[in-house]
Design a protein around this motif. Structure first.
Motif, PDB file in Angstrom:
ATOM      1  N   VAL A  67      18.772  20.396 -19.131  1.00  9.22           N
ATOM      2  CA  VAL A  67      19.548  20.517 -18.168  1.00  9.22           C
ATOM      3  C   VAL A  67      19.888  21.297 -17.014  1.00  9.22           C
ATOM      4  CG1 VAL A  67      22.100  19.842 -17.444  1.00  9.22           C
ATOM      5  CG2 VAL A  67      21.347  19.471 -19.833  1.00  9.22           C
ATOM      6  N   ASP A  68      18.520  21.151 -16.149  1.00  9.96           N
ATOM      7  CA  ASP A  68      18.486  21.931 -15.129  1.00  9.96           C
ATOM      8  C   ASP A  68      17.938  21.305 -13.890  1.00  9.96           C
ATOM      9  OD1 ASP A  68      17.800  24.142 -13.466  1.00  9.96           O
ATOM     10  OD2 ASP A  68      16.529  25.158 -14.596  1.00  9.96           O
ATOM     11  N   TRP A  69      18.955  21.180 -13.018  1.00 10.73           N
ATOM     12  CA  TRP A  69      18.542  20.576 -11.446  1.00 10.73           C
ATOM     13  C   TRP A  69      18.067  21.551 -10.483  1.00 10.73           C
ATOM     14  CZ3 TRP A  69      22.571  16.224 -11.253  1.00 10.73           C
ATOM     15  CH2 TRP A  69      22.514  15.153 -12.258  1.00 10.73           C
ATOM     16  N   ARG A  70      17.877  22.802 -10.777  1.00 10.77           N
ATOM     17  CA  ARG A  70      17.771  24.052 -10.013  1.00 10.77           C
ATOM     18  C   ARG A  70      18.791  24.076  -8.858  1.00 10.77           C
ATOM     19  NH1 ARG A  70      14.439  24.138 -13.364  1.00 10.77           N
ATOM     20  NH2 ARG A  70      12.220  24.514 -13.353  1.00 10.77           N
ATOM     21  N   LEU A  71      20.047  24.001  -9.472  1.00 10.30           N
ATOM     22  CA  LEU A  71      21.347  24.142  -8.702  1.00 10.30           C
ATOM     23  C   LEU A  71      21.886  25.491  -8.686  1.00 10.30           C
ATOM     24  CD1 LEU A  71      22.994  20.798  -9.296  1.00 10.30           C
ATOM     25  CD2 LEU A  71      21.768  21.511  -7.398  1.00 10.30           C
ATOM     26  N   LYS A  72      21.536  26.398  -9.636  1.00 10.03           N
ATOM     27  CA  LYS A  72      22.102  27.730  -9.749  1.00 10.03           C
ATOM     28  C   LYS A  72      21.696  28.659  -8.611  1.00 10.03           C
ATOM     29  CE  LYS A  72      21.671  27.271 -14.833  1.00 10.03           C
ATOM     30  NZ  LYS A  72      20.915  25.729 -14.560  1.00 10.03           N
ATOM     31  N   GLY A  73      20.576  28.405  -7.832  1.00 11.73           N
ATOM     32  CA  GLY A  73      20.661  29.387  -6.903  1.00 11.73           C
ATOM     33  C   GLY A  73      21.272  28.878  -5.393  1.00 11.73           C
ATOM     34  N   HIS A  74      22.122  27.868  -5.680  1.00 17.19           N
ATOM     35  CA  HIS A  74      22.747  27.419  -4.601  1.00 17.19           C
ATOM     36  C   HIS A  74      24.207  27.274  -4.820  1.00 17.19           C
ATOM     37  CE1 HIS A  74      19.174  26.013  -2.743  1.00 17.19           C
ATOM     38  NE2 HIS A  74      18.721  25.338  -3.791  1.00 17.19           N
ATOM     39  N   ARG A  75      24.788  28.409  -5.558  1.00 15.13           N
ATOM     40  CA  ARG A  75      26.314  28.407  -6.022  1.00 15.13           C
ATOM     41  C   ARG A  75      27.089  28.486  -4.664  1.00 15.13           C
ATOM     42  NH1 ARG A  75      24.260  32.128 -10.038  1.00 15.13           N
ATOM     43  NH2 ARG A  75      24.033  31.135 -11.985  1.00 15.13           N
ATOM     44  N   GLY A  76      26.525  29.307  -3.861  1.00 12.78           N
ATOM     45  CA  GLY A  76      27.394  29.479  -2.365  1.00 12.78           C
ATOM     46  C   GLY A  76      27.833  28.373  -1.804  1.00 12.78           C
ATOM     47  N   ARG A  77      27.109  27.082  -2.076  1.00  9.44           N
ATOM     48  CA  ARG A  77      27.324  25.973  -1.593  1.00  9.44           C
ATOM     49  C   ARG A  77      28.566  25.400  -2.032  1.00  9.44           C
ATOM     50  NH1 ARG A  77      22.384  23.536   1.519  1.00  9.44           N
ATOM     51  NH2 ARG A  77      20.920  25.466   1.479  1.00  9.44           N
ATOM     52  N   LEU A  78      28.775  25.795  -3.356  1.00 11.20           N
ATOM     53  CA  LEU A  78      29.848  24.989  -4.151  1.00 11.20           C
ATOM     54  C   LEU A  78      31.295  25.385  -3.879  1.00 11.20           C
ATOM     55  CD1 LEU A  78      29.919  22.898  -6.589  1.00 11.20           C
ATOM     56  CD2 LEU A  78      30.010  25.061  -8.070  1.00 11.20           C
ATOM     57  N   LYS A  79      31.615  25.066  -2.436  1.00 12.76           N
ATOM     58  CA  LYS A  79      33.224  25.296  -1.917  1.00 12.76           C
ATOM     59  C   LYS A  79      34.061  24.190  -2.629  1.00 12.76           C
ATOM     60  CE  LYS A  79      31.146  28.036   0.877  1.00 12.76           C
ATOM     61  NZ  LYS A  79      30.999  29.703   0.469  1.00 12.76           N
ATOM     62  N   PRO A  80      35.370  24.752  -2.590  1.00 17.11           N
ATOM     63  CA  PRO A  80      36.272  23.935  -3.313  1.00 17.11           C
ATOM     64  C   PRO A  80      36.152  22.438  -3.279  1.00 17.11           C
ATOM     65  CG  PRO A  80      37.229  26.051  -2.697  1.00 17.11           C
ATOM     66  CD  PRO A  80      35.805  25.729  -2.137  1.00 17.11           C
ATOM     67  N   PRO A  81      36.136  21.884  -1.806  1.00 19.35           N
ATOM     68  CA  PRO A  81      36.232  20.289  -1.804  1.00 19.35           C
ATOM     69  C   PRO A  81      34.910  19.928  -2.594  1.00 19.35           C
ATOM     70  CG  PRO A  81      36.650  21.339   0.202  1.00 19.35           C
ATOM     71  CD  PRO A  81      36.343  22.587  -0.692  1.00 19.35           C
ATOM     72  N   ARG A  82      33.786  20.574  -2.534  1.00 21.52           N
ATOM     73  CA  ARG A  82      32.496  19.914  -3.122  1.00 21.52           C
ATOM     74  C   ARG A  82      32.756  20.257  -4.796  1.00 21.52           C
ATOM     75  NH1 ARG A  82      28.262  23.209   0.931  1.00 21.52           N
ATOM     76  NH2 ARG A  82      28.329  21.729   2.611  1.00 21.52           N
ATOM     77  N   LEU A  83      33.330  21.255  -5.325  1.00 20.54           N
ATOM     78  CA  LEU A  83      33.675  21.517  -6.670  1.00 20.54           C
ATOM     79  C   LEU A  83      34.404  20.434  -7.183  1.00 20.54           C
ATOM     80  CD1 LEU A  83      33.659  23.708  -8.917  1.00 20.54           C
ATOM     81  CD2 LEU A  83      35.633  24.218  -8.162  1.00 20.54           C
ATOM     82  N   VAL A  84      35.307  19.955  -6.218  1.00 19.06           N
ATOM     83  CA  VAL A  84      36.396  18.765  -6.624  1.00 19.06           C
ATOM     84  C   VAL A  84      35.682  17.528  -6.799  1.00 19.06           C
ATOM     85  CG1 VAL A  84      38.252  17.272  -6.028  1.00 19.06           C
ATOM     86  CG2 VAL A  84      38.538  19.791  -5.838  1.00 19.06           C
ATOM     87  N   ALA A  85      35.029  17.345  -5.805  1.00 20.40           N
ATOM     88  CA  ALA A  85      34.154  16.184  -5.739  1.00 20.40           C
ATOM     89  C   ALA A  85      33.009  16.078  -6.877  1.00 20.40           C
ATOM     90  CB  ALA A  85      32.990  16.046  -4.365  1.00 20.40           C
ATOM     91  N   ILE A  86      32.242  17.050  -6.993  1.00 20.73           N
ATOM     92  CA  ILE A  86      31.205  16.908  -8.429  1.00 20.73           C
ATOM     93  C   ILE A  86      32.063  16.965  -9.500  1.00 20.73           C
ATOM     94  CG2 ILE A  86      29.539  18.250  -9.524  1.00 20.73           C
ATOM     95  CD1 ILE A  86      28.813  19.631  -6.706  1.00 20.73           C
ATOM     96  N   TYR A  87      33.225  17.766  -9.921  1.00 18.78           N
ATOM     97  CA  TYR A  87      33.850  17.564 -10.947  1.00 18.78           C
ATOM     98  C   TYR A  87      34.518  16.135 -11.333  1.00 18.78           C
ATOM     99  CZ  TYR A  87      37.226  18.698 -14.829  1.00 18.78           C
ATOM    100  OH  TYR A  87      37.805  18.629 -16.143  1.00 18.78           O
ATOM    101  N   TRP A  88      34.806  15.515 -10.165  1.00 17.85           N
ATOM    102  CA  TRP A  88      35.350  14.195 -10.345  1.00 17.85           C
ATOM    103  C   TRP A  88      34.374  13.058 -10.629  1.00 17.85           C
ATOM    104  CZ3 TRP A  88      39.024  10.375 -10.548  1.00 17.85           C
ATOM    105  CH2 TRP A  88      38.724   9.370  -9.877  1.00 17.85           C
ATOM    106  N   TRP A  89      33.172  13.421 -10.154  1.00 17.49           N
ATOM    107  CA  TRP A  89      32.167  12.440 -10.382  1.00 17.49           C
ATOM    108  C   TRP A  89      31.771  12.785 -12.047  1.00 17.49           C
ATOM    109  CZ3 TRP A  89      29.003  13.993  -5.337  1.00 17.49           C
ATOM    110  CH2 TRP A  89      29.523  13.543  -4.412  1.00 17.49           C
TER     111      TRP A  89
END
Length: 208
Positions: A67-89
């Motif tokens: 399970v690796d989409w190479r997203l760990k280097g982009h944690r800074g982009r995971l602002k709260p509204p985006r966090l909500v969207a992805i968790y919801w999905w």
């Protein structure tokens, strides 16, 4: 602070883990807020735990290396509204898995509608909380309810990349999505099916 997080080893990782955990805790609180029955609450909480697990795998650390989409280097982009969207999905994706794989002592057709209603009310409550954003995210596809897990995972991949402003690598996408789908099905069986089976077998009256 993004700059400070970048300078302190492990800080961004820890902050991301905490942010996901805080969001999952709010999801658990929703069971009481909506006065779910014990059985419905157990199912809802397990579904949310499954969503949280996948987010941890993608953004924090890989327990399952597939399970690796190479997203760990982009944690800074995971602002709260985006966090909500992805968790919801991810919650909705768990519902797709529930429709396919079920759970012992739960009727899929009946429970799916209840779960979806619970999820929609949760999102409405969540986006009203300061810091999480005012507008709720839509689904990754209008027809997601009838999608199989692989199709749903492909839509998830595309929308997560888009919301984070990342380029979609068409050559890598199919392999990443295929591995993610298989891993998410295994995780669902462990986190949702097996846990519910264990708890329902040891807690008299749990489904009442």
């Amino acid at each position: 602070m993004p700059l400070l997080d970048a300078l302190v080893p492990g800080r961004a990782k820890a902050n991301t883990r905490k942010a996901i955990g805080d969001l999952n805790a709010l999801a658990h609180e929703e069971a009481e807020r909506q006065s779910l029955s014990p059985g419905a609450a157990m199912l809802w909480n397990s579904i949310c735990d499954g969503a949280s697990y996948l987010m941890i795998q993608l953004f924090v650390a890989n327990e399952d290396k597939t399970v690796d989409w190479r997203l760990k280097g982009h944690r800074g982009r995971l602002k709260p509204p985006r966090l909500v969207a992805i968790y919801w999905w991810m919650v909705l994706y768990q519902l797709v898995l529930f429709k396919k794989r079920g759970a012992e002592r739960y009727e899929v057709e009946d429970e799916f509608s209840e779960l979806l209603g619970t999820a929609q009310r949760f999102l409405k409550n969540l986006v009203s909380i300061d810091g999480y954003g005012e507008a709720g995210p839509g689904q990754w596809d209008e027809g997601w309810v009838s999608q199989v897990p692989l199709e749903a995972a492909l839509g998830l991949y595309n929308h997560i990349m888009q919301i984070l402003g990342l380029r979609i690598n068409l050559e890598q996408r199919i392999n990443r999505v295929s591995l993610f789908t298989s891993a998410s099905e295994r995780a669902y069986d462990a986190i949702v099916k097996m846990e519910l089976s264990r708890r329902n077998g040891t807690e008299p009256g749990a489904l009442e």
